[in-house]
Enzyme design. Structure first.
Site, PDB file in Angstrom:
ATOM      1  N   GLU A  14     -18.950  46.982  -0.160  1.00 12.01           N
ATOM      2  CA  GLU A  14     -18.484  45.692  -0.682  1.00 12.01           C
ATOM      3  C   GLU A  14     -19.671  44.815  -1.073  1.00 12.01           C
ATOM      4  O   GLU A  14     -19.647  44.145  -2.106  1.00 12.01           O
ATOM      5  CB  GLU A  14     -17.604  44.987   0.353  1.00 12.01           C
ATOM      6  CG  GLU A  14     -16.286  45.728   0.566  1.00 12.01           C
ATOM      7  CD  GLU A  14     -15.243  44.939   1.341  1.00 12.01           C
ATOM      8  OE1 GLU A  14     -15.561  43.843   1.835  1.00 12.01           O
ATOM      9  OE2 GLU A  14     -14.106  45.419   1.449  1.00 12.01           O
ATOM     10  N   ASP A 144     -14.114  45.529  19.367  1.00 16.56           N
ATOM     11  CA  ASP A 144     -15.302  46.295  18.968  1.00 16.56           C
ATOM     12  C   ASP A 144     -16.083  46.844  20.153  1.00 16.56           C
ATOM     13  O   ASP A 144     -16.665  47.924  20.088  1.00 16.56           O
ATOM     14  CB  ASP A 144     -16.257  45.394  18.171  1.00 16.56           C
ATOM     15  CG  ASP A 144     -15.844  45.262  16.719  1.00 16.56           C
ATOM     16  OD1 ASP A 144     -14.766  45.767  16.366  1.00 16.56           O
ATOM     17  OD2 ASP A 144     -16.605  44.653  15.945  1.00 16.56           O
ATOM     18  N   ALA A 161     -10.647  44.820  12.705  1.00 18.92           N
ATOM     19  CA  ALA A 161      -9.914  43.697  13.285  1.00 18.92           C
ATOM     20  C   ALA A 161      -8.561  44.130  13.860  1.00 18.92           C
ATOM     21  O   ALA A 161      -8.142  43.623  14.902  1.00 18.92           O
ATOM     22  CB  ALA A 161      -9.717  42.626  12.220  1.00 18.92           C
ATOM     23  N   GLN A 162      -7.879  45.079  13.186  1.00 17.50           N
ATOM     24  CA  GLN A 162      -6.550  45.476  13.660  1.00 17.50           C
ATOM     25  C   GLN A 162      -6.585  46.044  15.081  1.00 17.50           C
ATOM     26  O   GLN A 162      -5.693  45.778  15.887  1.00 17.50           O
ATOM     27  CB  GLN A 162      -5.935  46.511  12.704  1.00 17.50           C
ATOM     28  CG  GLN A 162      -5.138  45.890  11.580  1.00 17.50           C
ATOM     29  CD  GLN A 162      -4.058  44.931  12.076  1.00 17.50           C
ATOM     30  OE1 GLN A 162      -3.359  45.208  13.049  1.00 17.50           O
ATOM     31  NE2 GLN A 162      -3.943  43.792  11.432  1.00 17.50           N
TER      32      GLN A 162
HETATM   33  C1  LIG Z   1     -19.716  42.271   7.653  1.00 15.39           C
HETATM   34  C2  LIG Z   1     -18.444  42.717   8.336  1.00 15.39           C
HETATM   35  C3  LIG Z   1     -17.285  42.878   7.588  1.00 15.39           C
HETATM   36  C4  LIG Z   1     -16.110  43.279   8.201  1.00 15.39           C
HETATM   37  N1  LIG Z   1     -14.986  43.430   7.445  1.00 15.39           N
HETATM   38  C5  LIG Z   1     -13.839  43.797   8.036  1.00 15.39           C
HETATM   39  C6  LIG Z   1     -12.647  43.941   7.285  1.00 15.39           C
HETATM   40  O1  LIG Z   1     -12.626  43.734   6.070  1.00 15.39           O
HETATM   41  N2  LIG Z   1     -11.518  44.316   7.946  1.00 15.39           N
HETATM   42  C7  LIG Z   1     -11.512  44.558   9.277  1.00 15.39           C
HETATM   43  O2  LIG Z   1     -10.448  44.875   9.834  1.00 15.39           O
HETATM   44  N3  LIG Z   1     -12.614  44.433  10.013  1.00 15.39           N
HETATM   45  C8  LIG Z   1     -13.779  44.066   9.433  1.00 15.39           C
HETATM   46  N4  LIG Z   1     -14.912  43.947  10.181  1.00 15.39           N
HETATM   47  C9  LIG Z   1     -14.843  44.242  11.621  1.00 15.39           C
HETATM   48  C10 LIG Z   1     -14.202  43.086  12.371  1.00 15.39           C
HETATM   49  O3  LIG Z   1     -14.918  41.903  12.078  1.00 15.39           O
HETATM   50  C11 LIG Z   1     -14.271  43.379  13.855  1.00 15.39           C
HETATM   51  O4  LIG Z   1     -13.680  44.623  14.113  1.00 15.39           O
HETATM   52  C12 LIG Z   1     -13.540  42.315  14.679  1.00 15.39           C
HETATM   53  O5  LIG Z   1     -14.111  41.055  14.443  1.00 15.39           O
HETATM   54  C13 LIG Z   1     -13.631  42.674  16.150  1.00 15.39           C
HETATM   55  O6  LIG Z   1     -13.126  41.632  16.902  1.00 15.39           O
HETATM   56  P1  LIG Z   1     -13.666  41.380  18.376  1.00 15.39           P
HETATM   57  O7  LIG Z   1     -12.859  40.249  18.889  1.00 15.39           O
HETATM   58  O8  LIG Z   1     -13.692  42.644  19.115  1.00 15.39           O
HETATM   59  O9  LIG Z   1     -15.199  40.968  18.210  1.00 15.39           O
HETATM   60  P2  LIG Z   1     -15.842  39.737  17.440  1.00 15.39           P
HETATM   61  O10 LIG Z   1     -14.997  39.283  16.303  1.00 15.39           O
HETATM   62  O11 LIG Z   1     -17.260  40.163  17.153  1.00 15.39           O
HETATM   63  O12 LIG Z   1     -15.824  38.586  18.517  1.00 15.39           O
HETATM   64  C14 LIG Z   1     -16.670  38.616  19.642  1.00 15.39           C
HETATM   65  C15 LIG Z   1     -17.056  37.172  19.944  1.00 15.39           C
HETATM   66  O13 LIG Z   1     -17.670  37.140  21.226  1.00 15.39           O
HETATM   67  C16 LIG Z   1     -18.796  36.284  21.162  1.00 15.39           C
HETATM   68  N5  LIG Z   1     -19.722  36.672  22.232  1.00 15.39           N
HETATM   69  C17 LIG Z   1     -20.520  37.753  22.314  1.00 15.39           C
HETATM   70  N6  LIG Z   1     -21.216  37.773  23.464  1.00 15.39           N
HETATM   71  C18 LIG Z   1     -20.837  36.673  24.144  1.00 15.39           C
HETATM   72  C19 LIG Z   1     -21.208  36.120  25.410  1.00 15.39           C
HETATM   73  N7  LIG Z   1     -22.113  36.692  26.196  1.00 15.39           N
HETATM   74  N8  LIG Z   1     -20.616  34.963  25.778  1.00 15.39           N
HETATM   75  C20 LIG Z   1     -19.699  34.366  24.963  1.00 15.39           C
HETATM   76  N9  LIG Z   1     -19.323  34.841  23.765  1.00 15.39           N
HETATM   77  C21 LIG Z   1     -19.882  35.972  23.367  1.00 15.39           C
HETATM   78  C22 LIG Z   1     -19.358  36.528  19.775  1.00 15.39           C
HETATM   79  O14 LIG Z   1     -20.161  35.448  19.374  1.00 15.39           O
HETATM   80  C23 LIG Z   1     -18.062  36.622  18.949  1.00 15.39           C
HETATM   81  O15 LIG Z   1     -17.618  35.368  18.503  1.00 15.39           O
HETATM   82  C24 LIG Z   1     -16.101  43.537   9.592  1.00 15.39           C
HETATM   83  C25 LIG Z   1     -17.260  43.376  10.333  1.00 15.39           C
HETATM   84  C26 LIG Z   1     -18.420  42.989   9.721  1.00 15.39           C
HETATM   85  C27 LIG Z   1     -19.670  42.817  10.550  1.00 15.39           C
END
Ligand SMILES: Cc1cc2nc3c(=O)[nH]c(=O)nc-3n(C[C@H](O)[C@H](O)[C@H](O)COP(=O)(O)OP(=O)(O)OC[C@H]3O[C@@H](n4cnc5c(N)ncnc54)[C@H](O)[C@@H]3O)c2cc1C
Length: 276
Positions: A14, A144, A161-162
């Site tokens: 992308e 993740d 994200a899903q």
């Molecule tokens: C550039 C990019 C593009 C993407 N595009 C897509 C897409 O098009 N479609 C899709 O489905 N997925 C996409 N993804 C993947 C998607 O963003 C992730 O799978 C999703 O955000 C995972 O959610 P999460 O809640 O597990 O983690 P995250 O969204 O990473 O949330 C984790 C949070 O925890 C916080 N955190 C970490 N450590 C600590 C700590 N010690 N104390 C407090 N807070 C902390 C972080 O700051 C963050 O805000 C993309 C990822 C990237 C990097």
């Protein structure tokens, strides 16, 4: 000027598409004295295909779109080193560049206190089928950072994200069940498909057995992202922005800069005096 993107997953594909569109449409318009041939975009991966987890048709179409847009796609190529000036690949090939963008994946942030035995590849935390960290009764990891390794998912679930949303919902329900002493439900990923957009009218949609490439996939990509936005107002504003950008064919983001005037810079003595 060259941009080298390392990792041809959805992020790399992308971003390579966006940079190529910037070069092909915006650069020549905003900076007519620059030639677009001077800005090169490389997309590098050690796998033999772009968009590794997508279908072969989707992957092939994505590569074709990128090549048509002028991206140089280098596959089966592994990065060896980068010193800020030159990126080296296994086998001896090099590219001179000051711009290397890492799009080859993320690492989990693991809190202290966890045994190394529960840390998997990519710093993901090993969890059982209800996202409970192995060896703990009441500590969970979702999204993740969680690696739910099984026969069906030997590398864990994809970092999308899903997975995070579905695991979050299920863990919430299972916590209530645990409190009430009821049996819990194991996580089963409902894969709704994968989408990647490469540029104007160009996207890939792998929705189970149904697959689209090109304009229709691009419409699906926009629809899915629009309905995922929170609030009706956000949806309408983004939709209007997209329509106006599409009709104008002119990305909205600009860096506002003044013409550089060397005489405006303070002399060295003045800088020292100010620092004092
Ligand atoms: C550039 C990019 C593009 C993407 N595009 C897509 C897409 O098009 N479609 C899709 O489905 N997925 C996409 N993804 C993947 C998607 O963003 C992730 O799978 C999703 O955000 C995972 O959610 P999460 O809640 O597990 O983690 P995250 O969204 O990473 O949330 C984790 C949070 O925890 C916080 N955190 C970490 N450590 C600590 C700590 N010690 N104390 C407090 N807070 C902390 C972080 O700051 C963050 O805000 C993309 C990822 C990237 C990097």
């Amino acid at each position: 000027m060259s941009f080298v993107l390392v990792g041809a997953g959805p992020t790399g594909v992308e971003l390579a598409g966006s940079l190529a569109e910037l070069r092909n449409h915006i650069l020549t318009r905003d900076y007519p004295d620059l030639q677009k041939e001077h800005m090169k975009v490389y997309l590098v991966d050690f796998l033999p295909k772009v968009l590794g987890p997508f279908s072969d048709e989707g992957s092939a179409a994505a590569k074709r779109f990128l090549v048509d847009m002028g991206v140089e796609v280098l596959l089966n190529v592994k990065v060896e080193s980068y010193d800020g000036e030159e990126i080296k690949f296994e086998g001896g090939k090099t590219i001179k560049t000051k711009n290397v963008i890492w799009s080859a994946g993320v690492m989990g942030v693991v809190p202290e206190g966890l045994s190394k035995d529960v840390i998997e590849r990519g710093n993901r935390i090993s969890v059982d089928s209800i996202n409970r960290i192995k060896g703990f009764e009441n500590v969970f990891a979702i999204g993740d950072v969680a690696a739910m390794i099984s026969e069906e998912t030997p590398k864990g679930h994809p970092g999308v994200a899903q997975v995070a949303i579905q695991q979050g919902k299920l863990v919430g329900q299972n916590l209530i069940k645990l409190i009430n002493g009821e049996p819990t439900e194991p996580f089963v990923y409902n894969d709704k498909g994968s989408l990647a957009t490469i540029g104007r009218n160009k996207a890939i949609a792998d929705l189970g057995k149904i697959k689209f490439q090109g304009f229709f996939a691009w419409l699906i990509w926009m629809f899915v992202h629009l309905i995922s936005l929170l609030g009706f107002r956000n949806k309408v504003i983004v939709f209007i922005n997209w329509i106006s950008n599409y009709l104008a064919n002119n990305g909205g983001a600009r860096i506002i800069i003044r013409r550089f005037k060397p005489e405006e810079l303070p002399k060295k003595d003045e800088q020292v005096a100010k620092a004092d």
